[in-house]
Design a protein around this motif. Sequence first.
Motif, PDB file in Angstrom:
ATOM      1  N   ILE A 163      -7.546   4.499  -3.355  1.00  0.00           N
ATOM      2  CA  ILE A 163      -7.433   4.094  -4.826  1.00  0.00           C
ATOM      3  C   ILE A 163      -8.941   4.788  -5.115  1.00  0.00           C
ATOM      4  O   ILE A 163      -9.222   4.658  -6.343  1.00  0.00           O
ATOM      5  CB  ILE A 163      -7.605   3.028  -4.988  1.00  0.00           C
ATOM      6  CG1 ILE A 163      -9.202   1.558  -4.529  1.00  0.00           C
ATOM      7  CG2 ILE A 163      -6.101   2.368  -5.123  1.00  0.00           C
ATOM      8  CD1 ILE A 163      -8.773   0.239  -5.146  1.00  0.00           C
ATOM      9  N   LEU A 220       0.810  -1.257   0.255  1.00  0.00           N
ATOM     10  CA  LEU A 220      -0.030   0.296  -0.214  1.00  0.00           C
ATOM     11  C   LEU A 220       1.026   1.076  -0.094  1.00  0.00           C
ATOM     12  O   LEU A 220       0.508   2.002  -0.905  1.00  0.00           O
ATOM     13  CB  LEU A 220      -0.850  -0.008   1.498  1.00  0.00           C
ATOM     14  CG  LEU A 220      -1.767   1.100   1.357  1.00  0.00           C
ATOM     15  CD1 LEU A 220      -3.124   1.994   0.227  1.00  0.00           C
ATOM     16  CD2 LEU A 220      -2.623   0.911   2.740  1.00  0.00           C
ATOM     17  N   VAL A 280      -6.849   0.327   2.090  1.00  0.00           N
ATOM     18  CA  VAL A 280      -6.343   0.789   0.404  1.00  0.00           C
ATOM     19  C   VAL A 280      -7.668   0.927  -0.151  1.00  0.00           C
ATOM     20  O   VAL A 280      -7.423   1.607  -1.664  1.00  0.00           O
ATOM     21  CB  VAL A 280      -5.891  -1.189   0.265  1.00  0.00           C
ATOM     22  CG1 VAL A 280      -5.818  -1.340  -1.305  1.00  0.00           C
ATOM     23  CG2 VAL A 280      -5.435  -1.623   1.077  1.00  0.00           C
ATOM     24  N   SER A 302       2.544   1.989  -3.193  1.00  0.00           N
ATOM     25  CA  SER A 302       1.709   2.238  -4.472  1.00  0.00           C
ATOM     26  C   SER A 302       1.347   1.103  -5.490  1.00  0.00           C
ATOM     27  O   SER A 302       1.072   1.313  -6.833  1.00  0.00           O
ATOM     28  CB  SER A 302       1.763   3.449  -5.435  1.00  0.00           C
ATOM     29  OG  SER A 302       2.077   4.392  -4.529  1.00  0.00           O
ATOM     30  N   HIS A 362      -1.241  -1.419  -5.411  1.00  0.00           N
ATOM     31  CA  HIS A 362      -2.868  -1.290  -4.315  1.00  0.00           C
ATOM     32  C   HIS A 362      -3.009  -2.548  -4.367  1.00  0.00           C
ATOM     33  O   HIS A 362      -3.507  -3.585  -3.162  1.00  0.00           O
ATOM     34  CB  HIS A 362      -3.375  -0.135  -4.857  1.00  0.00           C
ATOM     35  CG  HIS A 362      -3.072   0.695  -4.667  1.00  0.00           C
ATOM     36  ND1 HIS A 362      -2.497   1.808  -5.468  1.00  0.00           N
ATOM     37  CD2 HIS A 362      -3.579   1.136  -3.366  1.00  0.00           C
ATOM     38  CE1 HIS A 362      -2.182   2.654  -4.521  1.00  0.00           C
ATOM     39  NE2 HIS A 362      -2.552   2.862  -3.313  1.00  0.00           N
TER      40      HIS A 362
END
Length: 818
Positions: free
Chosen positions: A190, A148, A186, A151, A153
């Motif tokens: 996003i 996480l 998470v 980045s 995800h």
Amino acid sequence: MRIIIAFFIYLSGFFLQAQTPSKSFSEKVNSYFSLSRYDSVIHYYESMTVNETDADSLAVALNLIAKCYYYLGQNDASKNVYRRILQIPPDDPAVLAKVYCTYSEVLIETGEYDLAASQLSDGERVLSGIDRSDLVALMLNNRGVLCLRTSRHTDALGHLNKAFRIAQDNKDRKLLSLILNNIGIVYSDIGNYQDALTVFQNALTMDSSDNATKDLAVDYLNIANVYCQLNDKPKAISFYQKAKQAYADTKDSAGISFVLGNLSTIFIEMKKYALAEESLKEAVQIAERTGDRLGETEWLYSLAMLDYDKGNYAKCFHALENVAQRFANLRSFARYGQTLIKMAKCKKMLQDRKEAEKLLLLASEIYESNSLRNELWLAQIGLAEVYELQRRNRAADSLFRASIMGIEGSRYGLSTKLTTYFIEDDRLDVYRSYVRFLIKQNKKQEAFDIFERSKARNLSDILQARGNVTASHTFISDSNLFIEYFLQDEQSYAFVKTSKNLNVIPIGTKETVDRLIIDYLTQIKQKRKDRKSFLKLSNKIYNQLMEPLAKEMKASSRITIIPDGRLFYLPFESLFDGKEFVAEKYELVYAPSASIAEISLAAKSEESAAGRISVFSQSRYKNTMDQSFRLAELNYTSLEADNIKKIFRDRATIFSDNALTMQAVSDSILATSSIIHFAAHGINNTEKPELSAIVLSKPGDADDGLLTAREIQQMPLDGKLVVLSACETSVGQLLQGEGMLGLTRAFMIAGARAVVASMWNVYDESTAEFMRTFYEKKVVQRASNSKALQQAKITMIKSEVWNDPAYWAPFVLWGTSN
């Protein structure tokens, strides 16, 4: 303001309970820790000689002590304790695995990701020899948090879901709550805020039934953070207050302090300075009471910055003097330097440039002597601006260059997979300050080159990493003209570049241009408007942006526009010069930077006049979506597809309604089609542009019916022309330096050589007519992309039915004209 972590990553310290017989030292540490009396743990540890004889019990106790140091902001002390444990590792592999696990958490939180990954690998090797599924789940949880933070995800969710299944099998509700919170974080990261809220509410329900007050505090905190992202400040404040009360019930001072910091941030955004001050003063008191010296200093810094925000520079300076000394005593040299720089800004605002210079030189010395190279540019840019005011131009120029080299150096080693990494605003301001300085020194080429280095760097890095050419700023044909705008408050400029020359021309101020564009966009989108009033306003903007460049534009037939700021929303073709629209005189192409324009020009193209086209046309939307996401039927997309079929004949493949699936899109893109055409609804998500989408179909069991920007950028679109006959596909989230983030950018990342997209909600019938004309010009008359688009606009301008700019102006070409 103190840097507040966006989400409270739920750590697993509460799992560290000794499994071997505890001696008095271990029992005392565990007792204090279970009561969240972290300051008492530290005081006890520092005031006595550790006489623990059992290595495993000692390791468990020291692990908790390391956690306490971390909770109180003493990261170096925390890591020193972990190093002490690992010098004489415990015999019990389960205890050793726990040490690796919790050490990795601290390293993740302090941004030492490579070392954190190494600790997790060591812990996983230890676990491979024992049967402890609970610790395996913890390791997977931490792997997920590490992904996480870097980045990744999809990988994060993969690890966390595995951990969740193990915890579920073990019926370990505490661990389930931990993992649920991280899964929710998470989703929130996003932009899936509704999914995030659902997950956090599930954790809240579980912890409420278990009466787990401390865990409830974390649930409330994470829910509050989601409402912050949704800009629902009243709900965010409500849940922060609940979190604060839950932390108070468990006497968790660190948790209360954290909540107060987030509350103060909201109050400052709402301009409620009195409430912000009240929250910060309470945080200071808590930090003072618990012995959190670093936290106390951070909150005092935030209090001082309230005075800076209110323009009380003298008061702010005096408060920061105390803060600077505290950071120095704590050996927090990065924050010491930043405080000195802020003090220099106060002196600069008070017109005391000599004192500002002294403070900035001291900050530079602090950064240099402590090897803080990534921070040095902060002092260098401050000094450059002071020297500029003192007219010491050679010294200023040298420091501007040094600060940019420092910023560039900090980007080296970044993974190209981190496609969400952008240059931060404060760093971009350095480039813009230097460009302004160079223009004043009449160094035109240097100013242009520096400005280009700040434009669309993330997109340029991605394209070049995928094998595209390296931009050189040299490929401009004789008939083409590049206009790159540079908007500033005091004076704006246009860089006008031909194959042989570069000029820098003053234009209207940013404030004037922004005000005119806001009014203009309101008018142009309406098909019923006062034409005389509209043309007058259009001419005003033309006089601000293009009339000063008339001499340079005269010899060109095609112009590449590189916008800046609010100009990304403006279709320049619709500007009126007093006699005719710009569209009637010039072919226009848009690019986020000159570098990207040249990459598009040099990229390999699959397209030819005899190329194939795949058309994805959807009309049946009515009553297929739920109430929160209802879309009208598109009555003319079928006609649009039929018209394209007539033009391309057997070289067109049409996918419509039920045949329009993700699989069809993928198969077509992988096939021989050189043009991809979408006639459908578009969704513009300005908060999370990676979730902007083309609506292919109603949601089904297999997928949600959306082709998102995140999915698009993974497609192999090298050299293709993409036409987006849908609403708001050219706009998205406007990010300084990078440009528009959304669907058009996603197609460019995927390799599309050119993208035709819309700047606002388009009309169904007129769009079908526009696209028919565009393809007739392109295929029958073998026109280039830009020429075909220009001719389609001229045809509609001359039409009695479709001559209003609301019909023909929204569609613009990004990429290349060829």
